[in-house]
Design a protein around this motif. Sequence first.
Motif, PDB file in Angstrom:
ATOM      1  N   TYR A   1      -3.438 -30.666   0.000  1.00  0.00           N
ATOM      2  CA  TYR A   1      -3.636 -29.902   1.233  1.00  0.00           C
ATOM      3  C   TYR A   1      -2.586 -30.335   2.242  1.00  0.00           C
ATOM      4  CZ  TYR A   1      -6.549 -26.904   4.162  1.00  0.00           C
ATOM      5  OH  TYR A   1      -7.020 -25.862   4.920  1.00  0.00           O
TER       6      TYR A   1
ATOM      7  N   SER B   1     -10.600 -25.441   0.025  1.00  0.00           N
ATOM      8  CA  SER B   1     -10.224 -26.142   1.260  1.00  0.00           C
ATOM      9  C   SER B   1     -10.538 -27.634   1.191  1.00  0.00           C
ATOM     10  CB  SER B   1     -10.964 -25.523   2.455  1.00  0.00           C
ATOM     11  OG  SER B   1     -10.529 -24.207   2.691  1.00  0.00           O
TER      12      SER B   1
ATOM     13  N   ASN C   1      -3.675 -25.006  -2.196  1.00  0.00           N
ATOM     14  CA  ASN C   1      -5.035 -24.478  -2.088  1.00  0.00           C
ATOM     15  C   ASN C   1      -5.063 -22.952  -2.127  1.00  0.00           C
ATOM     16  OD1 ASN C   1      -3.698 -24.870   0.493  1.00  0.00           O
ATOM     17  ND2 ASN C   1      -5.558 -24.137   1.440  1.00  0.00           N
TER      18      ASN C   1
END
Length: 591
Positions: free
Chosen positions: A547, A538, A504
Amino acid sequence: MDWQGWFTLLLTGTSLLLLVLTRIKPHLVMMAVLTALSSLGILTGSEALSGFSNPGLITVAAMFIIACGVHHSGGVDMLVNNVLGTPTTTRGALARIFAPIVLLSGFLNNTPVVATMIPAVHAWARKIKIPASKLMIPLSYTAILGGTLTLIGTSTNLVVNGQYQALTGEPGFSLFAITPVGLPVALLGLAFMWLFFPHWLPDRSKKQAFANLREFTLEVAVAPNGPLVGKTVAEAGLRNLQRIYLVEIERQGTIVTAVPSQEILQSNDRLVFAGDTQAISDLLRINGIVPSRENGHSAPLEVDRAERRLVEAVVSPHCAAVGKAIRDARFRDRYGAAVLAVARGGERVKGNLGTIKLAAGDTLLLEARPAFVSRQRYAKDFLLINDLNEDAPRHERAYIAWAILVGVVAAAGLGVLSMLDASLIGAGLMIVTRCCSVNQAERSLDLPVIVTIAASFSLGAALQKTGVATYIAEAIVTFSFGHAWLMLVLTYFVVALLTETITNNAAAVIMLPIVLEMTEKAGLNNEPFILALMIAASASFVTPLGYQTNLMVFGPGGYRFSDFTRVGLPMMLFVATATLSLLLLGYPLYP
């Protein structure tokens, strides 16, 4: 573009393919990119290394230490114990998880928050008899949503803000600049999970294997004047522990066996438990439980207890303590370790812990100084099985840790200090007040993540310097037919796609110079585009790879890759729709 631009574009594509298709670690890929850009003269040495001194990166490192202080002071345990309770349904359990995780992730890096909560939620799931597979993905997704509440909620936000300042010379975003969008998106996302995830998530409780269960005997004591004194066994939460049970209580020379639930605990009671390693680790985190004292004297290792670790080791036939009782072998003085539990042949050894005679092959759970681990890698007394590295929480400092965190947020939010200064002061206070030790603070720094972020800045700088960002930005403007709303939608989904396939932080750093060029070429207000980039970078839900928190819950939840796709794809589309709607309605696209 000249050859430098085309080479930078080729290097960008190659790095993306390596991150997506190979198992080469992201920090190695990005350091290779940095090396190529510097050695070929595309960037100067100071430009290539500028990421390592970027305020956003230093703030990320400081926030890791602040999160470490909250964790090791027992601050998270305190919040969990007061909020989670004993729900009877999956929806009830999810509702209890949402509030503390969103609160913590809003002001702490969500990676250490999830790392702290995984064992707590796993033990809680066993206690309330709800499959962990129903809670682990929601734990990760809730932390991701919480990270979008403030600028310090996730390292991505801090990194984007730091690079934005470096590229534009602007002062950057305030602590709560993202909150008007992040808060309603988080609330909508939580409602979506609460409604649909109990049905969509699998029940993997029957898949959990306990074939390697080793049963230990463990002695602990009730802390004098601690919170458990005067409580019954049931009220202290010691009756319905999973995979561990209370065998007996030794009190002033008498033994209480078949301990009833209504037995009232007294100061210095010695409690004998039997159970497996993971359950014992959970037990030792209970506030009011301390290591057992032998013969009424303080154990030598009680000083600086939080500096030590739990180690699982097997007694070697060459060990000098074989054939001797633990107490007679002067185990603490000889080895610098305290025996907390003993297992023999996969079963607990009955009797008082101090009088157990050690035999070759016994498995010991030890509380040891760090030197014990390094020494026994070469000595022949013990064979190390597992360094559990579970430091004892400093419960008495939990309120100090929370006060420091609140102070950092208040100072940054009110503009008294910059985010960098507030986080550095907070990190220093966590160490000075002993909410965490220096060693714990050092271990909390995720160096691969920090190196990946710092090295990614070089690629972002090269994209802007060589004109690649301008080239791509003009292509996006052309492709969107001049429609500002379509540019915003494309920005969100391009970043979201990159986040699902590479890290990310790398996705955000690569896309930011392109977004800045695009908004400048089209004469647009860049704020909604930057906020869209932060949230999209995110909001990684579709795969466990995009993530770090998703990858962290993958094993403990017993998931398959397809489990994330099944619940994550609709979650991603829902969050994208909510985010873009709020940005289009609440922010002007033209200055």
